[in-house]
Scaffold this motif. Sequence first.
Motif, PDB file in Angstrom:
ATOM      1  N   VAL A  53       0.821  -1.204   0.000  1.00 22.29           N
ATOM      2  CA  VAL A  53       0.000   0.000   0.000  1.00 22.29           C
ATOM      3  C   VAL A  53       0.860   1.261   0.000  1.00 22.29           C
ATOM      4  O   VAL A  53       0.591   2.218  -0.729  1.00 22.29           O
ATOM      5  CB  VAL A  53      -0.944  -0.004   1.227  1.00 22.29           C
ATOM      6  CG1 VAL A  53      -1.575   1.374   1.420  1.00 22.29           C
ATOM      7  CG2 VAL A  53      -2.024  -1.062   1.056  1.00 22.29           C
ATOM      8  N   ILE A  54       1.920   1.270   0.783  1.00 18.24           N
ATOM      9  CA  ILE A  54       2.695   2.497   0.982  1.00 18.24           C
ATOM     10  C   ILE A  54       3.637   2.783  -0.180  1.00 18.24           C
ATOM     11  O   ILE A  54       3.979   3.942  -0.437  1.00 18.24           O
ATOM     12  CB  ILE A  54       3.455   2.421   2.326  1.00 18.24           C
ATOM     13  CG1 ILE A  54       2.439   2.446   3.487  1.00 18.24           C
ATOM     14  CG2 ILE A  54       4.454   3.559   2.485  1.00 18.24           C
ATOM     15  CD1 ILE A  54       3.039   2.238   4.854  1.00 18.24           C
ATOM     16  N   VAL A  55       4.065   1.748  -0.918  1.00 10.96           N
ATOM     17  CA  VAL A  55       5.018   2.009  -2.007  1.00 10.96           C
ATOM     18  C   VAL A  55       4.409   2.851  -3.124  1.00 10.96           C
ATOM     19  O   VAL A  55       5.131   3.527  -3.858  1.00 10.96           O
ATOM     20  CB  VAL A  55       5.555   0.690  -2.616  1.00 10.96           C
ATOM     21  CG1 VAL A  55       6.356  -0.084  -1.602  1.00 10.96           C
ATOM     22  CG2 VAL A  55       4.436  -0.161  -3.194  1.00 10.96           C
ATOM     23  N   HIS A  56       3.093   2.832  -3.258  1.00  9.11           N
ATOM     24  CA  HIS A  56       2.464   3.577  -4.351  1.00  9.11           C
ATOM     25  C   HIS A  56       2.387   5.070  -4.035  1.00  9.11           C
ATOM     26  O   HIS A  56       2.146   5.457  -2.898  1.00  9.11           O
ATOM     27  CB  HIS A  56       1.051   3.043  -4.620  1.00  9.11           C
ATOM     28  CG  HIS A  56       1.042   1.739  -5.342  1.00  9.11           C
ATOM     29  ND1 HIS A  56       0.994   0.526  -4.706  1.00  9.11           N
ATOM     30  CD2 HIS A  56       1.108   1.451  -6.676  1.00  9.11           C
ATOM     31  CE1 HIS A  56       1.014  -0.455  -5.592  1.00  9.11           C
ATOM     32  NE2 HIS A  56       1.083   0.089  -6.794  1.00  9.11           N
ATOM     33  N   SER A  57       2.587   5.878  -5.061  1.00  7.12           N
ATOM     34  CA  SER A  57       2.458   7.329  -4.957  1.00  7.12           C
ATOM     35  C   SER A  57       1.269   7.780  -5.787  1.00  7.12           C
ATOM     36  O   SER A  57       0.769   7.041  -6.634  1.00  7.12           O
ATOM     37  CB  SER A  57       3.741   8.018  -5.443  1.00  7.12           C
ATOM     38  OG  SER A  57       4.860   7.554  -4.722  1.00  7.12           O
ATOM     39  N   ALA A 102       2.965  -2.700 -11.255  1.00  3.13           N
ATOM     40  CA  ALA A 102       3.123  -3.648 -10.145  1.00  3.13           C
ATOM     41  C   ALA A 102       1.800  -3.937  -9.442  1.00  3.13           C
ATOM     42  O   ALA A 102       1.730  -4.860  -8.618  1.00  3.13           O
ATOM     43  CB  ALA A 102       4.125  -3.098  -9.130  1.00  3.13           C
ATOM     44  N   LEU A 103       0.752  -3.171  -9.755  1.00  4.43           N
ATOM     45  CA  LEU A 103      -0.522  -3.336  -9.042  1.00  4.43           C
ATOM     46  C   LEU A 103      -1.117  -4.721  -9.244  1.00  4.43           C
ATOM     47  O   LEU A 103      -1.596  -5.344  -8.282  1.00  4.43           O
ATOM     48  CB  LEU A 103      -1.511  -2.259  -9.515  1.00  4.43           C
ATOM     49  CG  LEU A 103      -2.913  -2.327  -8.896  1.00  4.43           C
ATOM     50  CD1 LEU A 103      -2.856  -2.073  -7.393  1.00  4.43           C
ATOM     51  CD2 LEU A 103      -3.852  -1.333  -9.568  1.00  4.43           C
ATOM     52  N   GLU A 152      -3.661   6.894  -4.921  1.00  2.00           N
ATOM     53  CA  GLU A 152      -5.031   6.396  -5.061  1.00  2.00           C
ATOM     54  C   GLU A 152      -5.078   4.876  -5.229  1.00  2.00           C
ATOM     55  O   GLU A 152      -6.057   4.235  -4.842  1.00  2.00           O
ATOM     56  CB  GLU A 152      -5.734   7.077  -6.232  1.00  2.00           C
ATOM     57  CG  GLU A 152      -5.022   6.994  -7.562  1.00  2.00           C
ATOM     58  CD  GLU A 152      -3.963   8.052  -7.754  1.00  2.00           C
ATOM     59  OE1 GLU A 152      -3.351   8.070  -8.829  1.00  2.00           O
ATOM     60  OE2 GLU A 152      -3.731   8.856  -6.814  1.00  2.00           O
ATOM     61  N   LEU A 153      -4.010   4.293  -5.761  1.00  4.52           N
ATOM     62  CA  LEU A 153      -3.997   2.837  -5.904  1.00  4.52           C
ATOM     63  C   LEU A 153      -3.884   2.128  -4.555  1.00  4.52           C
ATOM     64  O   LEU A 153      -4.183   0.932  -4.450  1.00  4.52           O
ATOM     65  CB  LEU A 153      -2.861   2.404  -6.826  1.00  4.52           C
ATOM     66  CG  LEU A 153      -2.978   2.862  -8.292  1.00  4.52           C
ATOM     67  CD1 LEU A 153      -1.886   2.235  -9.136  1.00  4.52           C
ATOM     68  CD2 LEU A 153      -4.347   2.528  -8.866  1.00  4.52           C
ATOM     69  N   LEU A 159      -6.366  -1.652  -0.650  1.00  5.95           N
ATOM     70  CA  LEU A 159      -7.029  -1.775   0.658  1.00  5.95           C
ATOM     71  C   LEU A 159      -8.436  -2.344   0.510  1.00  5.95           C
ATOM     72  O   LEU A 159      -8.855  -3.205   1.298  1.00  5.95           O
ATOM     73  CB  LEU A 159      -7.073  -0.406   1.347  1.00  5.95           C
ATOM     74  CG  LEU A 159      -5.731   0.112   1.887  1.00  5.95           C
ATOM     75  CD1 LEU A 159      -5.850   1.557   2.336  1.00  5.95           C
ATOM     76  CD2 LEU A 159      -5.250  -0.760   3.039  1.00  5.95           C
ATOM     77  N   ARG A 160      -9.166  -1.876  -0.499  1.00  3.85           N
ATOM     78  CA  ARG A 160     -10.519  -2.416  -0.719  1.00  3.85           C
ATOM     79  C   ARG A 160     -10.453  -3.898  -1.089  1.00  3.85           C
ATOM     80  O   ARG A 160     -11.278  -4.699  -0.645  1.00  3.85           O
ATOM     81  CB  ARG A 160     -11.224  -1.627  -1.823  1.00  3.85           C
ATOM     82  CG  ARG A 160     -11.723  -0.258  -1.393  1.00  3.85           C
ATOM     83  CD  ARG A 160     -12.395   0.447  -2.549  1.00  3.85           C
ATOM     84  NE  ARG A 160     -13.678  -0.165  -2.869  1.00  3.85           N
ATOM     85  CZ  ARG A 160     -14.843   0.240  -2.382  1.00  3.85           C
ATOM     86  NH1 ARG A 160     -14.893   1.250  -1.526  1.00  3.85           N
ATOM     87  NH2 ARG A 160     -15.958  -0.352  -2.738  1.00  3.85           N
ATOM     88  N   ALA A 161      -9.461  -4.250  -1.923  1.00  8.93           N
ATOM     89  CA  ALA A 161      -9.313  -5.657  -2.290  1.00  8.93           C
ATOM     90  C   ALA A 161      -8.968  -6.501  -1.066  1.00  8.93           C
ATOM     91  O   ALA A 161      -9.502  -7.609  -0.888  1.00  8.93           O
ATOM     92  CB  ALA A 161      -8.224  -5.791  -3.358  1.00  8.93           C
ATOM     93  N   ALA A 162      -8.085  -5.997  -0.201  1.00 17.31           N
ATOM     94  CA  ALA A 162      -7.705  -6.734   1.001  1.00 17.31           C
ATOM     95  C   ALA A 162      -8.896  -6.894   1.944  1.00 17.31           C
ATOM     96  O   ALA A 162      -9.089  -7.948   2.565  1.00 17.31           O
ATOM     97  CB  ALA A 162      -6.564  -6.014   1.712  1.00 17.31           C
TER      98      ALA A 162
END
Length: 662
Positions: A123-127, A160-161, A338-339, A344-347
């Motif tokens: 989650v945190i790696v995405h900007s 990577a998503l 935003e990704l 998070l929703r998927a998790a």
Amino acid sequence: MPNQDFLGDFLLILAVALPIAILFTRLQLPSLVGFLIAGVLIGPHGFKLIGASQSVEALAEIGLILLLFVVGLELSFGQLSQLGTRVVVAGTAQLVVTGLAVALVFLLSQENLGLLALLGAFVIVHSSTAIVLKVLSDRKELDTLHGRICLGISLVQDLALLPMMMLVRALGSSGGWTGEAVLRVLGQSVIGLVIIVVAARLLLPTVLRQGVAMRSREVFTGTIVVVALGTAWVAAQFGLSFAMGALIAGLVISESEYSHAVVADVLPFRDTLNSIFFISIGMLVPVGAVLAEWPFFVASAALVLAGKAAIVFVIVWLLYRSDRVAFHVALALASMGELAFVLLRAALEWQALDLATYERFVAVAVLTMLPAPFLVAGSERLWAWYERSRGRGRTRRHQGEAADARARHVVIVGFGLNGENLARVLRATGIPFVVVELDPRRTRAARVENAPVIYGDATKSQVLRAAGVDRAQVVVIAISDAAATRRIVSHVRHLAPEVPIIVRTRYVAEIEELRRLGAAEVIPEEFETSVEIFARVLRRLRVPRNIINAQIDLIRSEGYSMLRGVELPRQTLDQLDAILAATLTESFLVARDSPICGMTLRDLRIRKETGATVIAIVRDGKPITNPPPDEPIRGGDILVLVGSHEQLDRALQLLEGRVHQA
């Protein structure tokens, strides 16, 4: 009634979204930040204007599907390859190093957090691509080196998503870390993914081709919506998420010839439904918990911002050796994106985390995104403050060829199209020069052409000294970064007060500031493009060359003043066009107060001195063909000459010279 409740909630969200979009557009800020704030305020944790609603959640889900569909459409392996290998390496290193650092922090903070540590890392790696690219685009910095690096790293993050979502599903659905269960679910996901991709590649081009063949915008738009939602539904049947299916559909279509048309048709739907998605995300922020535990949330957000910025800075600096570029990229990519909400929703859907933890993640993500546009927009001012606080640049010599032996050379800052062409001309004419370039790909291109090049950041005084600006005949600055250009002009003027500085810039609005800083000449691209356009239009209309040149001089001296001067009647232009068609000819307009008025063609001696011949005179809209030598010249006459290029040039020089001499 439920329908009335849904309609009321929907209207309230739209009523909030519209003024937010208008306000943030006028402030030149991304609307996404406003939607998140609006969700916090109107949601069940804020002023409770709207409660949890399954209908709103359904609309948000559709918005998420279209968001991922467009993300897939805008991804391009070709674009990544154009940005260069270093950008891909930087993006990959950022994912790996940031992910490992985040996972380590989670594991050290508490035991038995393996799944949460992995999810936190993902989650945190995405900007925030939406925020970063929006601000960079508004500031016209997308084509700068730091803009291209931000774009490349964002593309790597987006790519990577998909594997991240598949791994989260495998770990969440398997109920733990047992290898057999994880491999089973991951295998199902991979099989489903392969089936969907193969089917999509076989079917989607045909479906889109049929939609285009109907030549109906409504049919094409409807086809796109069916493709996006249909692929999402098929993915769900294989145990994947709706969002993952939409991402796959976008990726497949991105390689087709219809990708740009698809993006244009989907954007209105996406923007409207995305506002609902981000407002619904803002509604999930636990305001009470944030206020009660504000030190934890503020510290967590600050740790994310500082940690990501530090990691990105080090990676970019190691690859590009420019602390200024690394600083810009670090601030731009410091926030979460935003990704993160997609993951998070998927998790949450796959039960990889509980609702309370989900809300805490959302709160931290929102807190990091709120300052993001201001960090990107203010990075140049922060860097300027930093440089002032530490004093002028260090005096050590910079890596590159020494410039001690150079004297009276030309310094070219930037080896893009303009710099490369200038270098070729200088080499052909035997004028010594040196190139200063920060982009490694362009540095290699310069070395391939055997151009003397210094790899370094020209905003640094020591780099300019290494290039020998104090001994240069001219310094030419041809880069796309407006802020860097201003800084370079200032440094050159400080190091070499007498050296002329020629600057290529993009916009007329930058001329005055660059001249104030010390540029001798500023050439704005949009201005020169407009000059070239109207000059070619006038040539097509057979307007005399001296009139064209006069208008060019007038426009260049007065900027974007209204075209004014001698006006030729339409009838005259039509007759000129007929006379000059299919011949090597030129024309010259005699001004009403010209000193050659009253002289005859014999007096002008055009044919004898230049070889060109006056074959006609257009007077009062009527042509006088094959005029006699004793024909007097009158004001308003247009002399039509025929001859070779060289003869015509000499004839025009003769006519203009006589006018100036008189």
